[in-house]
Design a protein around this motif. Structure first.
Motif, PDB file in Angstrom:
ATOM      1  N   UNK A   2      10.993   1.965 -19.794  1.00  0.00           N
ATOM      2  CA  UNK A   2      10.070   3.087 -19.586  1.00  0.00           C
ATOM      3  C   UNK A   2      10.808   4.385 -19.293  1.00  0.00           C
ATOM      4  N   UNK A   3      12.031   4.285 -18.765  1.00  0.00           N
ATOM      5  CA  UNK A   3      12.827   5.477 -18.469  1.00  0.00           C
ATOM      6  C   UNK A   3      14.289   5.077 -18.357  1.00  0.00           C
ATOM      7  N   UNK A   4      15.137   6.074 -18.144  1.00  0.00           N
ATOM      8  CA  UNK A   4      16.574   5.830 -18.048  1.00  0.00           C
ATOM      9  C   UNK A   4      16.921   4.928 -16.863  1.00  0.00           C
ATOM     10  N   UNK A   5      16.208   5.078 -15.772  1.00  0.00           N
ATOM     11  CA  UNK A   5      16.476   4.255 -14.585  1.00  0.00           C
ATOM     12  C   UNK A   5      16.232   2.782 -14.885  1.00  0.00           C
ATOM     13  N   UNK A   6      15.158   2.494 -15.611  1.00  0.00           N
ATOM     14  CA  UNK A   6      14.866   1.105 -15.960  1.00  0.00           C
ATOM     15  C   UNK A   6      15.894   0.563 -16.942  1.00  0.00           C
ATOM     16  N   UNK A   7      16.360   1.400 -17.834  1.00  0.00           N
ATOM     17  CA  UNK A   7      17.401   0.986 -18.780  1.00  0.00           C
ATOM     18  C   UNK A   7      18.688   0.618 -18.043  1.00  0.00           C
ATOM     19  N   UNK A   8      19.050   1.411 -17.049  1.00  0.00           N
ATOM     20  CA  UNK A   8      20.242   1.114 -16.262  1.00  0.00           C
ATOM     21  C   UNK A   8      20.081  -0.177 -15.461  1.00  0.00           C
ATOM     22  N   UNK A   9      18.867  -0.424 -14.990  1.00  0.00           N
ATOM     23  CA  UNK A   9      18.606  -1.661 -14.251  1.00  0.00           C
ATOM     24  C   UNK A   9      18.832  -2.877 -15.142  1.00  0.00           C
ATOM     25  N   UNK A  10      18.449  -2.774 -16.400  1.00  0.00           N
ATOM     26  CA  UNK A  10      18.695  -3.862 -17.345  1.00  0.00           C
ATOM     27  C   UNK A  10      20.187  -4.161 -17.468  1.00  0.00           C
ATOM     28  N   UNK A  11      20.976  -3.098 -17.548  1.00  0.00           N
ATOM     29  CA  UNK A  11      22.413  -3.258 -17.766  1.00  0.00           C
ATOM     30  C   UNK A  11      23.131  -3.816 -16.533  1.00  0.00           C
ATOM     31  N   UNK A  12      22.514  -3.691 -15.389  1.00  0.00           N
ATOM     32  CA  UNK A  12      23.142  -4.175 -14.162  1.00  0.00           C
ATOM     33  C   UNK A  12      22.843  -5.641 -13.872  1.00  0.00           C
ATOM     34  N   UNK A  13      21.953  -6.243 -14.638  1.00  0.00           N
ATOM     35  CA  UNK A  13      21.579  -7.626 -14.356  1.00  0.00           C
ATOM     36  C   UNK A  13      22.633  -8.602 -14.852  1.00  0.00           C
TER      37      UNK A  13
END
Length: 310
Positions: free
Chosen positions: A265-276
């Motif tokens: 939904x936004x850049x913050x959510x995209x970064x959260x994906x990459x941190x998993x």
């Protein structure tokens, strides 16, 4: 007179044993009913064509019955008389097309039932009254219509296997009450919708690969307590929500298409994906670089020829 009666009794026992093709053994420790006894009727020479009721008359105190790898075609009412303490019943890989709807009334304590690799078009109606069941295997049959399944009655179920059938839908709310469900196998069907899974917090494996799912809900899972093996590869859905994946705990194993777009939904959510900390692979067990699949709504819509779910 007593001698005659004794001889008659011995003859009855011998005849009973001759009529029973199965072996009476200690129960298998890997199945419910461990610590008791079992009838082992697997791989009978030339294959059993009917349920060996004569065996139950010799020893009805068994906790397990295995009838796998035979030629049984029908299970009629009265097939399991006296087996009131039976916990495990396995009749997989036979030719069963019909099972009497009342047959399971004789087995109120049953916990493990395997009817996989048969020719069933629908399960017997009495199956849904087996409220003690923890394991139910109906995979590799010819099941087509699940709207009349009362899966919600099986509140103690831990394993539900319906793979390799012709099911297009599982009743949407049918799994909500199954708070102990851990393994859900629905792969290789024709599913176009998923049942609600947000109340099944103990799930450890969900296999829905090889179906006809055109889209996935934005939210699928609740607050899962352990890493999840989640396979949804080989479905025609090419766009999925990041929120579906973000519900998965670290160390989960995801198997998906290498050409799927994951919409954040936004850049913050995209970064959260990459941190998993997930293992993400395709259908050939090749690792996928998740960063190459992430798209952000709405900025990346013009880069994708398909209509995103934003």
């Amino acid at each position: 007179m007593l001698i005659i009666i004794g001889v008659f009794a011995v003859i009855q026992v011998v005849l009973g044993q001759d009529a029973c093709p199965c072996e009476y053994r200690e129960a298998d420790p890997l199945f419910p009913g461990a610590g008791g006894m079992r009838w082992d009727c697997q791989y009978i020479q030339h294959g059993l064509t009917s349920i060996p009721i004569d065996c139950w008359a010799i020893h009805s105190d068994v906790t397990q019955v295995f009838l796998d790898y035979n030629e049984i075609e029908t299970v009629s009412e009265g097939s399991f008389p006296g087996l009131s303490d039976l916990r495990t019943l396995s009749i997989k890989q036979n030719k069963i097309a019909t099972i009497n709807g009342q047959v399971f009334e004789e087995l109120p304590t049953l916990q493990f039932l395997d009817l996989s690799e048969n020719k069933l078009v629908e399960p017997p109606s009495g199956l849904w009254n087996l409220t003690s069941l923890t394991h139910l295997y109906l995979g590799d049959n010819s099941l087509t219509e699940a709207q009349n399944y009362h899966i919600e009655n099986l509140v103690n179920l831990e394993v539900l296997d319906l793979h390799l059938n012709h099911l297009s839908q599982i009743p949407y709310h049918s799994l909500e009450r199954l708070s102990s469900l851990r393994y859900l196998h629905l792969y290789w069907n024709m599913l176009v919708d998923l049942p609600l899974l947000d109340q099944n917090l103990k799930l450890v494996e969900v296999l829905i690969n090889g179906n006809a799912l055109l889209e996935f809900p934005k939210y699928v899972f609740g607050n899962l307590t352990v890493p999840l093996t989640y396979h949804f590869v080989d479905n025609p859905a090419y766009d999925i929500w990041a929120t579906m994946l973000l519900a998965l705990p670290d160390r989960s194993h995801i198997k998906m298409g290498f050409d799927v777009s994951v919409w954040a939904e936004d850049e913050e959510q995209a970064q959260e994906l990459l941190q998993r900390d997930w293992v993400v692979q395709d259908g050939l067990n090749q690792n996928i670089d998740l960063s190459t699949l992430i798209r952000i709504c709405p900025s990346d819509q013009s880069k994708n020829s398909r209509l995103p779910p934003c």
